[in-house]
Write an enzyme that holds these catalytic residues in place. Structure first.
Site, PDB file in Angstrom:
ATOM      1  N   ARG A 212      -0.248  12.901   6.694  1.00  0.00           N
ATOM      2  CA  ARG A 212       0.471  11.934   7.542  1.00  0.00           C
ATOM      3  C   ARG A 212       1.973  11.976   7.254  1.00  0.00           C
ATOM      4  O   ARG A 212       2.798  11.910   8.157  1.00  0.00           O
ATOM      5  CB  ARG A 212      -0.060  10.511   7.317  1.00  0.00           C
ATOM      6  CG  ARG A 212      -1.459  10.287   7.850  1.00  0.00           C
ATOM      7  CD  ARG A 212      -1.793   8.795   7.785  1.00  0.00           C
ATOM      8  NE  ARG A 212      -3.218   8.541   7.930  1.00  0.00           N
ATOM      9  CZ  ARG A 212      -3.792   7.358   7.795  1.00  0.00           C
ATOM     10  NH1 ARG A 212      -3.055   6.290   7.513  1.00  0.00           N
ATOM     11  NH2 ARG A 212      -5.087   7.199   7.934  1.00  0.00           N
TER      12      ARG A 212
ATOM     13  N   GLY B 144       0.811  -1.214   0.000  1.00  0.00           N
ATOM     14  CA  GLY B 144       0.000   0.000   0.000  1.00  0.00           C
ATOM     15  C   GLY B 144       0.837   1.253   0.000  1.00  0.00           C
ATOM     16  O   GLY B 144       2.063   1.218   0.113  1.00  0.00           O
TER      17      GLY B 144
ATOM     18  N   ASP C 237      11.234  -1.832   3.874  1.00  0.00           N
ATOM     19  CA  ASP C 237      12.058  -0.659   4.211  1.00  0.00           C
ATOM     20  C   ASP C 237      13.484  -1.033   4.625  1.00  0.00           C
ATOM     21  O   ASP C 237      14.387  -0.217   4.531  1.00  0.00           O
ATOM     22  CB  ASP C 237      11.441   0.109   5.393  1.00  0.00           C
ATOM     23  CG  ASP C 237      10.167   0.819   5.009  1.00  0.00           C
ATOM     24  OD1 ASP C 237       9.670   0.584   3.908  1.00  0.00           O
ATOM     25  OD2 ASP C 237       9.673   1.618   5.833  1.00  0.00           O
TER      26      ASP C 237
ATOM     27  N   GLY D 290       0.016   4.637   4.663  1.00  0.00           N
ATOM     28  CA  GLY D 290      -1.324   4.061   4.672  1.00  0.00           C
ATOM     29  C   GLY D 290      -1.653   3.354   5.978  1.00  0.00           C
ATOM     30  O   GLY D 290      -2.823   3.146   6.304  1.00  0.00           O
TER      31      GLY D 290
ATOM     32  N   ARG E 198       6.086  12.524   9.458  1.00  0.00           N
ATOM     33  CA  ARG E 198       6.944  11.331   9.575  1.00  0.00           C
ATOM     34  C   ARG E 198       8.412  11.702   9.594  1.00  0.00           C
ATOM     35  O   ARG E 198       8.833  12.634   8.907  1.00  0.00           O
ATOM     36  CB  ARG E 198       6.723  10.405   8.379  1.00  0.00           C
ATOM     37  CG  ARG E 198       5.668   9.343   8.527  1.00  0.00           C
ATOM     38  CD  ARG E 198       5.987   8.232   9.482  1.00  0.00           C
ATOM     39  NE  ARG E 198       6.821   7.168   8.942  1.00  0.00           N
ATOM     40  CZ  ARG E 198       6.398   6.195   8.148  1.00  0.00           C
ATOM     41  NH1 ARG E 198       5.145   6.151   7.752  1.00  0.00           N
ATOM     42  NH2 ARG E 198       7.215   5.251   7.738  1.00  0.00           N
ATOM     43  N   ASN E 199       9.183  10.961  10.358  1.00  0.00           N
ATOM     44  CA  ASN E 199      10.636  11.169  10.376  1.00  0.00           C
ATOM     45  C   ASN E 199      11.333   9.946   9.801  1.00  0.00           C
ATOM     46  O   ASN E 199      11.417   8.924  10.462  1.00  0.00           O
ATOM     47  CB  ASN E 199      11.127  11.376  11.813  1.00  0.00           C
ATOM     48  CG  ASN E 199      10.710  12.722  12.344  1.00  0.00           C
ATOM     49  OD1 ASN E 199      10.909  13.747  11.690  1.00  0.00           O
ATOM     50  ND2 ASN E 199      10.090  12.723  13.509  1.00  0.00           N
TER      51      ASN E 199
END
Ligand SMILES: Nc1ncnc2c1ncn2[C@@H]1O[C@H](COP(=O)(O)OP(=O)(O)O)[C@@H](O)[C@H]1O
Ligand SMILES: O=C(O)c1ccc[n+]([C@@H]2O[C@H](COP(=O)([O-])O)[C@@H](O)[C@H]2O)c1
Ligand SMILES: [Mg+2]
Length: 201
Positions: free
Chosen positions: A136, A9, A35, A13, A140-141
């Site tokens: 979102r 996704g 990742d 998400g 994020r970091n």
């Protein structure tokens, strides 16, 4: 019995959130996070747009990812032990065919790499609309922070390109509404997997 689940996704998400809950509740469940296969920053191409091209399939060492999945498939018990996943002793004594081993493969480009397309027993895809995704993502970091303009200049256009390519391939994918609550998404997917596993045994 081995069962491989894809949780794919769009970025942000809710893939990792869902995965982290599922691995706690599914039997003998291991996980592979896409990742973890990003190449080092100096190997990520800089595009004509000036952005490092993180959101393309070649920014990931997909061969290594496939080999990791193969390692699990060859020996899920060994894989579980070497990744600190407890293997339930109750299953070890019973019929090996009834021993369930689950692998969750989680990431934003799961269904755009040919050698991987055949490995999933079940494919989920979490989708959220542009506005929610941008919101979102802005909080994020990542290990490498997003430079200004990356979302509109690179992340979202690449997402649309790969999503279109995935849809063209006509894989059997179950779409999940990432705007639903974390609990609702978890309950839906958990119930679906439990039912499938029960039917297969
Ligand atoms: N169902 C949800 N509703 C609202 N926010 C969510 C939901 N699921 C995850 N989030 C939040 O969205 C962000 C991205 O979630 P994450 O699971 O890391 O997504 P992904 O792995 O797909 O990039 C996090 O801040 C997380 O807390
Ligand atoms: O993890 C990293 O090292 C990393 C470095 C740079 C960028 N990322 C971003 O990670 C995103 C995919 O992860 P996720 O959890 O948001 O789906 C993708 O959109 C990339 O832009 C990730
Ligand atoms: Mg994630």
């Amino acid at each position: 019995m081995k069962y491989i689940i894809g949780i794919g996704g769009v970025t942000n998400g809710g893939k990792t959130t869902l995965t982290n809950r599922l691995i706690k509740s599914l039997p003998n469940c291991c996980v592979v996070h896409q990742d973890d296969f990003f190449k080092p920053q100096d190997q990520i191409e800089v595009g004509e747009d000036g952005f490092r091209q993180w959101d393309v399939i070649t920014s990931l060492d997909m061969e290594a990812m496939v080999n990791t999945i193969k390692g699990w498939a060859e020996n899920p018990v060994k894989f579980a032990r070497s990744h600190g996943v407890a293997v339930s002793p109750a299953t070890e004594a019973s019929d090996p065919e009834k021993e369930i081993h689950v692998l969750i493969v989680e990431g934003f480009l799961l269904y755009n790499y040919k050698p991987l397309l055949e490995v999933y027993d079940k494919c989920y895809y979490i989708a959220i609309p542009y506005d929610e995704c941008k919101k979102r993502r802005s909080t994020r970091n990542y290990t490498v922070p997003d430079p200004p303009g990356l979302f509109d200049g690179h992340v979202w256009p690449m997402h649309l390109k790969y999503r279109m390519e995935m849809e063209k391939s006509r894989m059997a994918i179950e779409y999940l509404d990432g705007l639903k609550s974390r609990d609702d998404i978890y309950n839906q997917v958990h119930e679906d997997i439990q039912n499938t596993l029960l039917n297969r045994l």
